[in-house]
Design a protein around this motif. Structure first.
Motif, PDB file in Angstrom:
ATOM      1  N   GLN A 198       0.866  -1.183   0.000  1.00  0.00           N
ATOM      2  CA  GLN A 198       0.000   0.000   0.000  1.00  0.00           C
ATOM      3  C   GLN A 198       0.901   1.231   0.000  1.00  0.00           C
ATOM      4  N   GLU A 199       0.657   2.142  -0.926  1.00  0.00           N
ATOM      5  CA  GLU A 199       1.344   3.427  -0.931  1.00  0.00           C
ATOM      6  C   GLU A 199       0.358   4.453  -0.403  1.00  0.00           C
ATOM      7  N   VAL A 200       0.721   5.064   0.714  1.00  0.00           N
ATOM      8  CA  VAL A 200      -0.158   6.022   1.381  1.00  0.00           C
ATOM      9  C   VAL A 200       0.443   7.411   1.172  1.00  0.00           C
ATOM     10  N   MET A 201      -0.265   8.226   0.414  1.00  0.00           N
ATOM     11  CA  MET A 201       0.219   9.560   0.100  1.00  0.00           C
ATOM     12  C   MET A 201       0.137  10.453   1.342  1.00  0.00           C
ATOM     13  N   PRO A 202       0.905  11.541   1.350  1.00  0.00           N
ATOM     14  CA  PRO A 202       0.796  12.480   2.470  1.00  0.00           C
ATOM     15  C   PRO A 202      -0.626  13.016   2.583  1.00  0.00           C
ATOM     16  N   HIS A 203      -1.047  13.220   3.811  1.00  0.00           N
ATOM     17  CA  HIS A 203      -2.378  13.781   4.061  1.00  0.00           C
ATOM     18  C   HIS A 203      -2.426  15.191   3.469  1.00  0.00           C
ATOM     19  N   LYS A 204      -3.548  15.535   2.846  1.00  0.00           N
ATOM     20  CA  LYS A 204      -3.677  16.800   2.109  1.00  0.00           C
ATOM     21  C   LYS A 204      -3.639  18.039   3.011  1.00  0.00           C
ATOM     22  N   TYR A 205      -4.003  17.880   4.252  1.00  0.00           N
ATOM     23  CA  TYR A 205      -4.173  19.034   5.122  1.00  0.00           C
ATOM     24  C   TYR A 205      -3.018  19.145   6.108  1.00  0.00           C
ATOM     25  N   ASN A 206      -2.882  20.305   6.720  1.00  0.00           N
ATOM     26  CA  ASN A 206      -1.755  20.554   7.626  1.00  0.00           C
ATOM     27  C   ASN A 206      -1.896  19.854   8.977  1.00  0.00           C
ATOM     28  N   GLU A 207      -3.104  19.517   9.358  1.00  0.00           N
ATOM     29  CA  GLU A 207      -3.301  18.884  10.658  1.00  0.00           C
ATOM     30  C   GLU A 207      -3.436  17.369  10.501  1.00  0.00           C
ATOM     31  N   PRO A 208      -3.141  16.605  11.557  1.00  0.00           N
ATOM     32  CA  PRO A 208      -3.257  15.145  11.464  1.00  0.00           C
ATOM     33  C   PRO A 208      -4.673  14.726  11.067  1.00  0.00           C
ATOM     34  N   GLU A 209      -4.729  13.664  10.290  1.00  0.00           N
ATOM     35  CA  GLU A 209      -6.002  13.149   9.792  1.00  0.00           C
ATOM     36  C   GLU A 209      -6.739  12.411  10.904  1.00  0.00           C
ATOM     37  N   GLU A 210      -8.021  12.714  11.041  1.00  0.00           N
ATOM     38  CA  GLU A 210      -8.851  11.940  11.969  1.00  0.00           C
ATOM     39  C   GLU A 210      -9.347  10.733  11.198  1.00  0.00           C
ATOM     40  N   ILE A 211      -8.954   9.559  11.635  1.00  0.00           N
ATOM     41  CA  ILE A 211      -9.324   8.361  10.905  1.00  0.00           C
ATOM     42  C   ILE A 211     -10.406   7.599  11.650  1.00  0.00           C
ATOM     43  N   GLU A 212     -11.319   7.045  10.868  1.00  0.00           N
ATOM     44  CA  GLU A 212     -12.404   6.252  11.432  1.00  0.00           C
ATOM     45  C   GLU A 212     -11.908   4.831  11.652  1.00  0.00           C
ATOM     46  N   LEU A 213     -12.084   4.325  12.854  1.00  0.00           N
ATOM     47  CA  LEU A 213     -11.667   2.968  13.163  1.00  0.00           C
ATOM     48  C   LEU A 213     -12.711   1.984  12.657  1.00  0.00           C
ATOM     49  N   TYR A 214     -12.261   0.830  12.214  1.00  0.00           N
ATOM     50  CA  TYR A 214     -13.173  -0.207  11.752  1.00  0.00           C
ATOM     51  C   TYR A 214     -12.649  -1.552  12.217  1.00  0.00           C
ATOM     52  N   SER A 215     -13.510  -2.537  12.196  1.00  0.00           N
ATOM     53  CA  SER A 215     -13.103  -3.890  12.574  1.00  0.00           C
ATOM     54  C   SER A 215     -13.737  -4.886  11.615  1.00  0.00           C
ATOM     55  N   HIS A 216     -13.135  -6.055  11.536  1.00  0.00           N
ATOM     56  CA  HIS A 216     -13.621  -7.118  10.665  1.00  0.00           C
ATOM     57  C   HIS A 216     -13.019  -8.414  11.173  1.00  0.00           C
ATOM     58  N   GLU A 217     -13.407  -9.525  10.602  1.00  0.00           N
ATOM     59  CA  GLU A 217     -12.867 -10.793  11.068  1.00  0.00           C
ATOM     60  C   GLU A 217     -11.425 -10.970  10.614  1.00  0.00           C
ATOM     61  N   GLY A 218     -10.687 -11.813  11.325  1.00  0.00           N
ATOM     62  CA  GLY A 218      -9.364 -12.215  10.886  1.00  0.00           C
ATOM     63  C   GLY A 218      -8.215 -11.508  11.563  1.00  0.00           C
ATOM     64  N   GLU A 219      -7.090 -11.515  10.855  1.00  0.00           N
ATOM     65  CA  GLU A 219      -5.853 -10.917  11.338  1.00  0.00           C
ATOM     66  C   GLU A 219      -5.240 -10.053  10.247  1.00  0.00           C
ATOM     67  N   GLU A 220      -4.420  -9.097  10.678  1.00  0.00           N
ATOM     68  CA  GLU A 220      -3.727  -8.205   9.768  1.00  0.00           C
ATOM     69  C   GLU A 220      -2.279  -8.077  10.205  1.00  0.00           C
ATOM     70  N   PHE A 221      -1.379  -8.136   9.252  1.00  0.00           N
ATOM     71  CA  PHE A 221       0.034  -7.899   9.531  1.00  0.00           C
ATOM     72  C   PHE A 221       0.460  -6.694   8.707  1.00  0.00           C
ATOM     73  N   ILE A 222       1.163  -5.755   9.335  1.00  0.00           N
ATOM     74  CA  ILE A 222       1.615  -4.535   8.669  1.00  0.00           C
ATOM     75  C   ILE A 222       3.118  -4.413   8.884  1.00  0.00           C
ATOM     76  N   TYR A 223       3.864  -4.162   7.802  1.00  0.00           N
ATOM     77  CA  TYR A 223       5.305  -3.964   7.875  1.00  0.00           C
ATOM     78  C   TYR A 223       5.627  -2.672   7.130  1.00  0.00           C
ATOM     79  N   VAL A 224       6.283  -1.731   7.801  1.00  0.00           N
ATOM     80  CA  VAL A 224       6.593  -0.438   7.187  1.00  0.00           C
ATOM     81  C   VAL A 224       7.873  -0.559   6.367  1.00  0.00           C
ATOM     82  N   LEU A 225       7.747  -0.275   5.086  1.00  0.00           N
ATOM     83  CA  LEU A 225       8.890  -0.308   4.169  1.00  0.00           C
ATOM     84  C   LEU A 225       9.560   1.055   4.059  1.00  0.00           C
ATOM     85  N   GLU A 226       8.741   2.110   4.090  1.00  0.00           N
ATOM     86  CA  GLU A 226       9.245   3.466   3.861  1.00  0.00           C
ATOM     87  C   GLU A 226       8.310   4.461   4.539  1.00  0.00           C
ATOM     88  N   GLY A 227       8.865   5.504   5.154  1.00  0.00           N
ATOM     89  CA  GLY A 227       8.069   6.554   5.772  1.00  0.00           C
ATOM     90  C   GLY A 227       7.642   6.227   7.191  1.00  0.00           C
TER      91      GLY A 227
END
Length: 190
Positions: free
Chosen positions: A111-140
């Protein structure tokens, strides 16, 4: 490849066949009527977990919303130049890391996540679903929120999440963030 129009038309077609209103679909999926209306008109994109909720209510398979060629290469190797990509929205581009995303139990993506468009931190909506997720930061620097515990992850950092916990991530920097994610179960599996 941008599927917004195709997905939206198929959702509307299935919804009207079942004589469901947008209000009913909204109540059953916990997605706003405005969002669903824009989605049906191809004016916005949808996350895979939200599409899975819609598919469940419409008694459909997530794959029903996509047009893919019938031939599947039997090789287990995916070359970097053969990766399929999807523009999720103006801030996220997603690359699938296997050719046959529909038969495996896990879904690996870059996943390539572009910089947030606005000057303040983005308020993100939390969500849930079944299963597991693994995240590894490659850059940034990725900002991860799990159960309202906010943590910045740096290149080489990883997180393994039970997906039932409310979670999400964002890029609150001025530079690109690139992450490897692996989800199980695979929401696209046939």
């Amino acid at each position: 490849m941008n599927y917004n129009t195709t997905i939206g038309l198929k959702i509307k077609e299935l919804r009207t066949e079942k004589k469901f209103t947008l209000k009913y679909l909204s109540e059953e999926t916990n997605l706003s009527i405005g969002f669903l209306s824009q989605l049906e008109r191809g004016m916005t994109s949808v996350a895979v977990d939200s599409l899975a909720k819609i598919a469940k209510v419409l008694d459909a398979n997530v794959l029903d919303f996509f047009d893919y060629p019938d031939e599947i290469n039997q090789s287990c190797v995916t070359r970097s130049y053969d990766r399929k990509y999807t523009v999720i929205d103006s801030e996220i581009i997603q690359y699938t890391l296997n050719k046959d995303t529909f038969t495996y139990d896990m879904l690996p993506r870059i996943q390539e996540v572009m910089p947030h468009k606005y000057n303040e931190p983005e308020e993100i909506e939390l969500y849930s679903h079944e299963g597991e997720e693994f995240i590894y930061v490659l850059e940034g620097i990725l900002t991860l929120n799990v159960d309202n515990n906010i943590t910045d992850l740096y290149p080489g950092d990883s997180a393994h999440i039970k997906s039932e916990s409310p979670h999400n991530w964002s890029n609150n920097t001025s530079k690109l963030v690139k992450i490897l994610t692996v989800n199980t179960p695979n929401p696209l599996k046939k």
